[in-house]
Design an enzyme around this catalytic site. Structure first.
Site, PDB file in Angstrom:
ATOM      1  N   VAL A  48      27.061 -14.709  25.207  1.00  0.00           N
ATOM      2  CA  VAL A  48      27.013 -16.102  25.656  1.00  0.00           C
ATOM      3  C   VAL A  48      26.268 -16.935  24.617  1.00  0.00           C
ATOM      4  CG1 VAL A  48      26.314 -17.667  27.493  1.00  0.00           C
ATOM      5  CG2 VAL A  48      27.001 -15.320  28.039  1.00  0.00           C
ATOM      6  N   GLY A  89      20.879  -8.046  28.403  1.00  0.00           N
ATOM      7  CA  GLY A  89      20.714  -9.484  28.185  1.00  0.00           C
ATOM      8  C   GLY A  89      21.961 -10.238  28.588  1.00  0.00           C
ATOM      9  N   ASP A  90      22.492 -11.041  27.656  1.00  0.00           N
ATOM     10  CA  ASP A  90      23.704 -11.817  27.926  1.00  0.00           C
ATOM     11  C   ASP A  90      24.892 -11.254  27.156  1.00  0.00           C
ATOM     12  OD1 ASP A  90      22.521 -12.580  25.511  1.00  0.00           O
ATOM     13  OD2 ASP A  90      23.479 -14.546  25.536  1.00  0.00           O
ATOM     14  N   GLU A  91      24.869  -9.953  26.886  1.00  0.00           N
ATOM     15  CA  GLU A  91      25.950  -9.311  26.142  1.00  0.00           C
ATOM     16  C   GLU A  91      26.755  -8.410  27.075  1.00  0.00           C
ATOM     17  OE1 GLU A  91      25.785  -8.048  21.740  1.00  0.00           O
ATOM     18  OE2 GLU A  91      25.420  -6.200  22.844  1.00  0.00           O
TER      19      GLU A  91
END
Length: 261
Positions: A48, A89-91
């Site tokens: 993201v 995380g955002d992965e």
């Protein structure tokens, strides 16, 4: 009771507690199993854009709900997506089995990027995301799970360097660039520890009076093999490194010490 408890422990060991997607370890296992047949497969790595800013601005609770909404959208993606994971995380990651055409894989990745870019409303906050995606194909790019995921991750790094909403397929040049960045990072660490940075000064002159009014401190790197390097050759890498704080403190202290002297 024991069976239910075992099932719960199994879910906890294989899934991400926030989103319910597969976790990193389980995703690697799925890729390994897909490649053991052996059959073609594609791994997509998705990140993201600007999520940290969103998290800092709206708070971690909203950030978590954004990640949950992303996971819902990814789980709604039709075949050939077979396994979806939150890597941390955002992965996120998606496994596409049995795809042989790289253009088909790129098209599918762009569909996901478009899906995740659709606006969402969370706690009365209207949020519009953009994501980047890197992909790698087996057996074209790699035949082993860790390498395939790593290749897709390197493609993701390059996609993010180009800007938001990008999709890139892995090429060998990306691994060479990553190796160079790692080597350069080690050199920067050595430069800080060995005191290889130095200051030059550009005088500032009052054009009316002709008097010296100040000086601009300019950093240089006294490289043991390549001589004195200008800022353009190392500042972009330094600015993205945690070393930038140490070098900035040194620069201020050195300039003040020399001015006092």
């Amino acid at each position: 009771y024991d069976q239910r408890e075992n099932e719960q422990l199994n879910r906890q060991a294989n899934s991400d507690p926030l989103t319910g997607l597969l976790n990193r370890a389980r995703f690697y296992s799925c890729v390994e199993r897909a490649l053991s047949r052996p059959r073609p497969a594609v791994v997509l790595m998705i990140d993201v854009d600007g999520f940290k800013d969103l998290n800092d601005t709206l708070g971690p609770d909203i950030g978590d709900r954004v990640l949950q909404e992303i996971s819902i959208r990814l789980k709604s993606v039709p075949p050939p997506a077979s396994h979806v994971a939150r890597m941390g995380g955002d992965e996120f990651a998606v496994l596409l089995p049995d795809i042989t055409d790289i253009n088909e894989a790129i098209s599918f990745a762009q569909t996901i990027v478009t899906l995740l870019a659709k606006p969402m409303t969370i706690a009365k906050n209207k949020i519009k995301l953009s994501v980047c995606c890197g992909l790698a194909c087996a057996p074209l790019h790699a035949q082993e799970a860790l390498e395939l995921v790593s290749d897709a991750d390197l493609a993701l790094v390059e996609a993010k360097r180009l800007g938001s909403g990008r999709v890139l397929s892995f090429v060998q040049e990306f691994r060479s660039k990553a190796t160079f960045r790692r080597s350069y990072g080690l050199e920067l660490h050595r430069a800080v520890e060995a005191g290889e940075f130095m200051l030059f000064y550009q005088p500032q002159i009052n054009l009316v009076s002709g008097r010296l009014t100040g000086a601009e401190a300019l950093i240089r790197w006294r490289h043991p093999e390549r001589g004195i390097l200008p800022p353009i050759s190392f500042l972009p890498a330094l600015e993205k490194s945690p070393l930038v704080v140490a070098v900035g403190s040194w620069l201020l202290n050195e300039a003040c010490a020399q001015a006092a002297y």
